[in-house]
Every structure is written in structure tokens, then in C-alpha cells.
Design a protein around this motif. Structure first.
Motif, PDB file in Angstrom:
ATOM      1  N   LEU A  63     -45.256 -22.777  56.243  1.00 56.21           N
ATOM      2  CA  LEU A  63     -43.804 -22.909  56.126  1.00 56.21           C
ATOM      3  C   LEU A  63     -43.391 -23.744  54.921  1.00 56.21           C
ATOM      4  CD1 LEU A  63     -42.242 -23.398  59.652  1.00 56.21           C
ATOM      5  CD2 LEU A  63     -41.991 -21.486  58.079  1.00 56.21           C
ATOM      6  N   LYS A  64     -44.211 -24.755  54.618  1.00 56.46           N
ATOM      7  CA  LYS A  64     -43.901 -25.634  53.481  1.00 56.46           C
ATOM      8  C   LYS A  64     -43.870 -24.853  52.172  1.00 56.46           C
ATOM      9  CE  LYS A  64     -45.356 -30.302  54.789  1.00 56.46           C
ATOM     10  NZ  LYS A  64     -44.821 -30.198  56.074  1.00 56.46           N
ATOM     11  N   MET A  65     -44.544 -23.719  52.124  1.00 56.33           N
ATOM     12  CA  MET A  65     -44.563 -22.903  50.906  1.00 56.33           C
ATOM     13  C   MET A  65     -43.204 -22.265  50.635  1.00 56.33           C
ATOM     14  SD  MET A  65     -47.288 -23.260  49.416  1.00 56.33           S
ATOM     15  CE  MET A  65     -47.122 -21.952  48.204  1.00 56.33           C
ATOM     16  N   LEU A  66     -42.309 -22.250  51.638  1.00 57.64           N
ATOM     17  CA  LEU A  66     -40.993 -21.632  51.427  1.00 57.64           C
ATOM     18  C   LEU A  66     -40.196 -22.383  50.357  1.00 57.64           C
ATOM     19  CD1 LEU A  66     -40.039 -20.706  55.074  1.00 57.64           C
ATOM     20  CD2 LEU A  66     -40.746 -19.190  53.246  1.00 57.64           C
ATOM     21  N   GLY A  67     -40.470 -23.664  50.173  1.00 58.38           N
ATOM     22  CA  GLY A  67     -39.805 -24.431  49.114  1.00 58.38           C
ATOM     23  C   GLY A  67     -40.108 -23.850  47.740  1.00 58.38           C
ATOM     24  N   PRO A  68     -41.390 -23.857  47.332  1.00 63.85           N
ATOM     25  CA  PRO A  68     -41.749 -23.258  46.043  1.00 63.85           C
ATOM     26  C   PRO A  68     -41.332 -21.790  45.929  1.00 63.85           C
ATOM     27  CG  PRO A  68     -43.598 -24.502  46.925  1.00 63.85           C
ATOM     28  CD  PRO A  68     -42.525 -24.549  47.964  1.00 63.85           C
ATOM     29  N   ILE A  69     -41.340 -21.044  47.039  1.00 60.92           N
ATOM     30  CA  ILE A  69     -40.930 -19.633  46.970  1.00 60.92           C
ATOM     31  C   ILE A  69     -39.461 -19.532  46.571  1.00 60.92           C
ATOM     32  CG2 ILE A  69     -40.482 -17.577  48.359  1.00 60.92           C
ATOM     33  CD1 ILE A  69     -43.080 -18.054  49.777  1.00 60.92           C
ATOM     34  N   THR A  70     -38.634 -20.405  47.134  1.00 59.26           N
ATOM     35  CA  THR A  70     -37.217 -20.401  46.767  1.00 59.26           C
ATOM     36  C   THR A  70     -37.054 -20.677  45.274  1.00 59.26           C
ATOM     37  OG1 THR A  70     -36.787 -21.300  48.960  1.00 59.26           O
ATOM     38  CG2 THR A  70     -34.956 -21.332  47.416  1.00 59.26           C
ATOM     39  N   VAL A  71     -37.843 -21.628  44.761  1.00 56.26           N
ATOM     40  CA  VAL A  71     -37.776 -21.968  43.333  1.00 56.26           C
ATOM     41  C   VAL A  71     -38.073 -20.738  42.478  1.00 56.26           C
ATOM     42  CG1 VAL A  71     -38.886 -23.315  41.506  1.00 56.26           C
ATOM     43  CG2 VAL A  71     -38.345 -24.390  43.695  1.00 56.26           C
ATOM     44  N   VAL A  72     -39.101 -19.988  42.895  1.00 58.73           N
ATOM     45  CA  VAL A  72     -39.568 -18.852  42.112  1.00 58.73           C
ATOM     46  C   VAL A  72     -38.572 -17.681  42.117  1.00 58.73           C
ATOM     47  CG1 VAL A  72     -41.271 -17.036  42.499  1.00 58.73           C
ATOM     48  CG2 VAL A  72     -42.026 -19.347  42.040  1.00 58.73           C
ATOM     49  N   LEU A  73     -37.596 -17.706  43.034  1.00 63.13           N
ATOM     50  CA  LEU A  73     -36.541 -16.680  43.035  1.00 63.13           C
ATOM     51  C   LEU A  73     -35.775 -16.682  41.713  1.00 63.13           C
ATOM     52  CD1 LEU A  73     -35.035 -16.991  46.619  1.00 63.13           C
ATOM     53  CD2 LEU A  73     -36.233 -15.035  45.684  1.00 63.13           C
ATOM     54  N   ALA A  74     -35.891 -17.789  40.959  1.00 62.96           N
ATOM     55  CA  ALA A  74     -35.237 -17.856  39.652  1.00 62.96           C
ATOM     56  C   ALA A  74     -35.754 -16.769  38.710  1.00 62.96           C
ATOM     57  CB  ALA A  74     -35.441 -19.238  39.035  1.00 62.96           C
ATOM     58  N   VAL A  75     -37.009 -16.356  38.885  1.00 62.42           N
ATOM     59  CA  VAL A  75     -37.602 -15.382  37.955  1.00 62.42           C
ATOM     60  C   VAL A  75     -36.892 -14.022  38.016  1.00 62.42           C
ATOM     61  CG1 VAL A  75     -39.709 -14.153  37.319  1.00 62.42           C
ATOM     62  CG2 VAL A  75     -39.812 -16.574  37.904  1.00 62.42           C
TER      63      VAL A  75
ATOM     64  N   ILE B  17     -46.356 -25.862  37.102  1.00 63.32           N
ATOM     65  CA  ILE B  17     -44.971 -25.662  36.649  1.00 63.32           C
ATOM     66  C   ILE B  17     -44.050 -25.419  37.842  1.00 63.32           C
ATOM     67  CG2 ILE B  17     -43.409 -24.143  35.343  1.00 63.32           C
ATOM     68  CD1 ILE B  17     -45.728 -23.643  33.390  1.00 63.32           C
ATOM     69  N   ILE B  18     -44.450 -24.502  38.740  1.00 61.75           N
ATOM     70  CA  ILE B  18     -43.599 -24.145  39.885  1.00 61.75           C
ATOM     71  C   ILE B  18     -43.406 -25.344  40.807  1.00 61.75           C
ATOM     72  CG2 ILE B  18     -43.452 -22.692  41.947  1.00 61.75           C
ATOM     73  CD1 ILE B  18     -44.964 -20.536  40.236  1.00 61.75           C
ATOM     74  N   MET B  19     -44.523 -26.008  41.146  1.00 57.04           N
ATOM     75  CA  MET B  19     -44.439 -27.179  42.018  1.00 57.04           C
ATOM     76  C   MET B  19     -43.615 -28.286  41.354  1.00 57.04           C
ATOM     77  SD  MET B  19     -45.901 -26.664  44.853  1.00 57.04           S
ATOM     78  CE  MET B  19     -47.106 -25.666  45.674  1.00 57.04           C
ATOM     79  N   GLY B  20     -43.735 -28.386  40.044  1.00 50.49           N
ATOM     80  CA  GLY B  20     -42.987 -29.400  39.302  1.00 50.49           C
ATOM     81  C   GLY B  20     -41.494 -29.214  39.463  1.00 50.49           C
ATOM     82  N   PHE B  21     -41.037 -27.958  39.344  1.00 51.50           N
ATOM     83  CA  PHE B  21     -39.609 -27.693  39.504  1.00 51.50           C
ATOM     84  C   PHE B  21     -39.169 -27.952  40.935  1.00 51.50           C
ATOM     85  CE2 PHE B  21     -39.869 -25.595  35.413  1.00 51.50           C
ATOM     86  CZ  PHE B  21     -38.645 -25.937  34.872  1.00 51.50           C
ATOM     87  N   TYR B  22     -40.027 -27.587  41.895  1.00 52.17           N
ATOM     88  CA  TYR B  22     -39.697 -27.831  43.298  1.00 52.17           C
ATOM     89  C   TYR B  22     -39.565 -29.337  43.546  1.00 52.17           C
ATOM     90  CZ  TYR B  22     -40.143 -28.138  48.319  1.00 52.17           C
ATOM     91  OH  TYR B  22     -39.936 -28.442  49.627  1.00 52.17           O
ATOM     92  N   PHE B  23     -40.526 -30.064  43.034  1.00 51.66           N
ATOM     93  CA  PHE B  23     -40.533 -31.508  43.240  1.00 51.66           C
ATOM     94  C   PHE B  23     -39.330 -32.162  42.568  1.00 51.66           C
ATOM     95  CE2 PHE B  23     -42.574 -35.741  43.378  1.00 51.66           C
ATOM     96  CZ  PHE B  23     -42.927 -35.688  44.718  1.00 51.66           C
ATOM     97  N   PHE B  24     -38.968 -31.622  41.408  1.00 47.06           N
ATOM     98  CA  PHE B  24     -37.775 -32.113  40.714  1.00 47.06           C
ATOM     99  C   PHE B  24     -36.545 -31.957  41.612  1.00 47.06           C
ATOM    100  CE2 PHE B  24     -33.994 -30.865  38.292  1.00 47.06           C
ATOM    101  CZ  PHE B  24     -33.761 -32.017  37.576  1.00 47.06           C
ATOM    102  N   GLY B  25     -36.415 -30.757  42.219  1.00 49.05           N
ATOM    103  CA  GLY B  25     -35.281 -30.496  43.112  1.00 49.05           C
ATOM    104  C   GLY B  25     -35.252 -31.472  44.280  1.00 49.05           C
ATOM    105  N   GLU B  26     -36.413 -31.688  44.884  1.00 47.56           N
ATOM    106  CA  GLU B  26     -36.490 -32.629  46.003  1.00 47.56           C
ATOM    107  C   GLU B  26     -36.113 -34.040  45.547  1.00 47.56           C
ATOM    108  OE1 GLU B  26     -36.876 -32.092  49.114  1.00 47.56           O
ATOM    109  OE2 GLU B  26     -37.479 -29.995  49.127  1.00 47.56           O
ATOM    110  N   GLY B  27     -36.531 -34.379  44.325  1.00 45.12           N
ATOM    111  CA  GLY B  27     -36.222 -35.689  43.775  1.00 45.12           C
ATOM    112  C   GLY B  27     -34.720 -35.883  43.607  1.00 45.12           C
ATOM    113  N   VAL B  28     -34.042 -34.827  43.111  1.00 44.79           N
ATOM    114  CA  VAL B  28     -32.595 -34.907  42.928  1.00 44.79           C
ATOM    115  C   VAL B  28     -31.908 -35.121  44.275  1.00 44.79           C
ATOM    116  CG1 VAL B  28     -30.547 -33.591  42.258  1.00 44.79           C
ATOM    117  CG2 VAL B  28     -32.581 -33.547  40.809  1.00 44.79           C
ATOM    118  N   VAL B  29     -32.366 -34.383  45.309  1.00 44.20           N
ATOM    119  CA  VAL B  29     -31.789 -34.533  46.651  1.00 44.20           C
ATOM    120  C   VAL B  29     -31.972 -35.969  47.136  1.00 44.20           C
ATOM    121  CG1 VAL B  29     -32.028 -33.861  49.067  1.00 44.20           C
ATOM    122  CG2 VAL B  29     -32.094 -32.125  47.284  1.00 44.20           C
ATOM    123  N   TRP B  30     -33.159 -36.496  46.910  1.00 45.14           N
ATOM    124  CA  TRP B  30     -33.469 -37.861  47.365  1.00 45.14           C
ATOM    125  C   TRP B  30     -32.586 -38.885  46.650  1.00 45.14           C
ATOM    126  CZ3 TRP B  30     -35.989 -42.001  44.742  1.00 45.14           C
ATOM    127  CH2 TRP B  30     -36.377 -43.059  45.577  1.00 45.14           C
TER     128      TRP B  30
END
Lengths: 228, 127
Positions: A63-75, B17-30
Motif C-alpha cells: 500500500l505504501k507504494m501508492l505514494g510513489p505511484i501517484t507521483v509518477v502519474l505526472a508522466v 528520482i521518483i522517491m525523491g519527488f515523493y519525499f519532497f511532497g511529504e516534506g512540504v506537507v510536514w
């Protein structure tokens, strides 16, 4: 041994593999791998009397992978930028109206079916993506558990009936199909949209975000007016 | 062997790269205590980076298409959670299921008609 996160992880992977193989060999659009997998895992847990918590410790990693998946929707959004720009008004207008119809229909059907106001309130954000739905439920100070439950059922149901709805109501345009799936069935619907096509998937992904924001805005407005 | 290392390294780069952007988003929320989900902020950040040319689609091609094409499968554990959370409905099962089904179809048909109407109209204007 079952308490280890590896159990939930491995069980999900094995069942997903089976579902994917069936999907590939049978190539039937009506077969929904997510619904199949979820029912099969529930059946396994019930039959072997395995506590849900044992499954959850591993399932949570997936389930935690849904975060990065949402990010990748940008592509896909970036790749289909021209279509979005060209039809921006129709897409946004459709989503904002769709979000309103979701709230309104929950309210009306809820009253007709005789549900408690507390339950109706919790069901209001049922068509948005889980994190936004939780934020809405907290804003409305209602039962978050019911909200999450209804979000999962909505997404699964939406993905399963989508092609029937498209055929019956003659929704044929790829952009319209994508927006419908993202607006009505959030990320689970978007999975279905990517199965239908790339444009559908991109539009669906975009609609999740807009529908989420629109739902928050409508709820804030209703709260301000004092309806809820 | 060389090839395996090269592919591995470039996939690792994509993940970072992908995890970096995700983590950035979480950081902004925090930092801002925002109501919008961190993943959505991460998505908007990645979208801006793609438009600005800071990140190219090629930099994240394999991992992103893997995640997107298997997206429905990542929801399986959420689906399984229903086996516990249904209890919260305390007897209103039929009504709640009926409501979700009816309401979902209403939203689908209405949204579909509205979007299709405007899209067809602007396309026929071009023709």
C-alpha cells in the motif's frame, strides 16, 4: 511465521501473479484482477483462520507504494499535455460537476434509503482518493473508517462496471472515459483506465487530483452555507 | 555482467528520482501542515520539473511505466482491509452497497456526458 511481513507480501505477490496470468491468457475485459485477488486473499485468510493483522503487516508495504505511484502519474500528464490544454474547460467543468453530483447523490440516496445522518456524512467523500477522503472525513468530523471502506468499494465497483456504463450510455471518447474513471473511481478506476488505453489513463490520473480538490471546495462551501 | 550493473544502476537512479519527488511532497506537507496529500504535491513537483526540462521522461521511463501498468495490483491490500472494516457499518450493509452503486453510476454518466459534449464540440469546431 505468519506474523512476519513476508507472509502478507508473498501472499499478495503470488495471488497477483495468478490474477495477472489469468488476465493475460484469458484477455477478458470483464475480469478484474484487483477484485479477484482481494476476494481470493480474503477467502484464504478466512478458510485457514489467519488473523487479518498477520496479513496487514506485509500488505501495508504494498500500500505504501501508492505514494510513489501517484507521483509518477505526472508522466502521462506531461505526455498528454496538449490534449488537456485543448479541452481544459470541458474536462474541468465535467469533473467539478461530477464531484458535486457525487456529494448530492450520496445525500439524496442516503435519505431515501433511510441511513443515519452520521453514516451519510461519512459516505460523502467516497469517490475521491484515500488520502483526500481521509482529510475530508476529518474536516466533517465523521467516521473515518466508514469513509475509507466506502472509498475502496466505490473504486472497485467503478472499475468493474465502467465498460458496461460506457457501452450502455454511449460514452465513447477516450478523454471522457478517462475523466469518468478518475472522477468516479479515483486511483482504482485509473488502473482500469490504463488498461483501456494511454490517453484514458492520463486523463483519469489528472481527474483524481482535480476531483479531490473540487470535492474539498464543495464541502467547504456547504459547510460555510451551513447545509452540513 | 557489465550490462547487469549498468541496467541496475540506471534503474536505481530512476527509483531515487521518483522517491525523491515523493519525499519532497511529504516534506512540504510536514512543513506547511497542508491538507493536500504529499503524493499529490510530489506529482505536481515532478510535472513542473518535466515541463521545465529538469527531468526528462527518459530518466524515469522504466520504473514509471512499471508502476503505472501494475497500478491496480497495488490496491489489493486496501481491498482486503474491507474484511475487517465492513463491521463499522453495523447492519446497514445492503443500504450502503446500494447507495455506493447507484451514486457511482450517476456520477459516471453525468461526468461522461458533460465531458464528451464539450470535447466533441471543440473538436468539431476545428474540423
Amino acid at each position: 511465521m505468519l506474523e512476519s511481513p513476508w507472509f502478507g507480501l508473498l501472499l499478495t505477490l503470488v495471488v497477483a501473479f495468478i490474477a495477472f496470468s489469468i488476465k493475460k491468457r484469458w484477455a477478458n475485459r470483464a475480469f478484474n484482477p484487483m477484485l479477484f485477488s482481494m476476494l481470493l486473499i480474503i477467502a484464504i485468510l478466512v478458510i485457514f483462520e489467519i488473523p487479518y493483522e498477520d496479513y496487514k503487516s506485509g500488505g501495508d508495504y504494498i500500500l505504501k507504494m501508492l505514494g510513489p505511484i501517484t507521483v509518477v502519474l505526472a508522466v502521462p500528464l506531461y505526455q498528454h499535455h496538449d490534449k488537456l490544454k485543448k479541452h481544459a474547460f470541458g474536462i474541468i467543468f465535467g469533473i467539478v460537476l461530477g464531484a458535486l453530483s457525487a456529494l448530492f447523490s450520496v445525500y439524496v440516496f442516503g435519505l431515501l434509503l433511510g441511513l443515519d445522518t452520521e453514516v451519510i456524512k461519512a459516505l460523502l467523500p467516497r469517490s475521491v482518493t484515500t488520502p483526500i477522503g481521509i482529510a475530508c472525513a476529518e474536516m466533517l468530523e465523521t467516521l473515518v473508517g466508514i469513509t475509507v471502506f466506502s472509498i475502496v468499494i466505490t473504486g472497485t465497483f467503478g472499475a468493474v462496471v465502467a465498460e458496461w456504463v460506457f457501452q450502455t450510455f454511449k460514452i465513447t471518447h477516450p478523454i471522457a472515459k478517462g475523466v469518468v474513471l478518475g472522477t468516479s473511481a479515483h486511483a482504482i478506476g485509473t488502473g482500469k483506465a490504463f488498461e483501456i488505453g494511454k490517453v484514458e489513463g492520463a486523463m483519469s490520473g489528472l481527474s483524481i487530483a482535480i476531483a479531490g480538490v473540487a470535492t474539498i471546495a464543495w464541502l467547504l462551501l456547504f459547510e460555510y452555507i451551513g447545509i452540513i | 555482467m557489465r550490462n547487469v550493473q549498468k541496467t541496475g544502476l540506471s534503474l536505481l537512479g530512476e527509483v531515487i528520482i521518483i522517491m525523491g519527488f515523493y519525499f519532497f511532497g511529504e516534506g512540504v506537507v510536514w512543513l506547511l501542515d497542508s491538507a493536500v496529500a504529499g503524493s499529490v504535491i510530489g506529482m505536481l513537483a515532478l510535472l513542473s520539473a518535466l515541463h521545465l526540462g529538469w527531468v526528462k521522461v527518459d530518466h524515469i521511463r522504466y520504473v514509471s511505466s512499471f508502476l503505472l501498468s501494475f497500478m491496480p495490483y497495488f490496491f489489493i491490500p486496501a481491498g482486503v482491509s474491507v474484511m475487517v472494516s465492513y463491521k463499522l457499518l453495523a447492519g446497514h450493509y445492503v443500504e450502503v452497497f446500494a447507495l455506493i452503486m447507484l451514486s457511482t453510476i450517476v456520477v459516471m454518466v453525468l461526468t461522461g456526458y458533460v465531458v464528451q459534449f464539450f470535447v466533441n464540440r471543440s473538436e468539431s469546431k476545428d474540423a
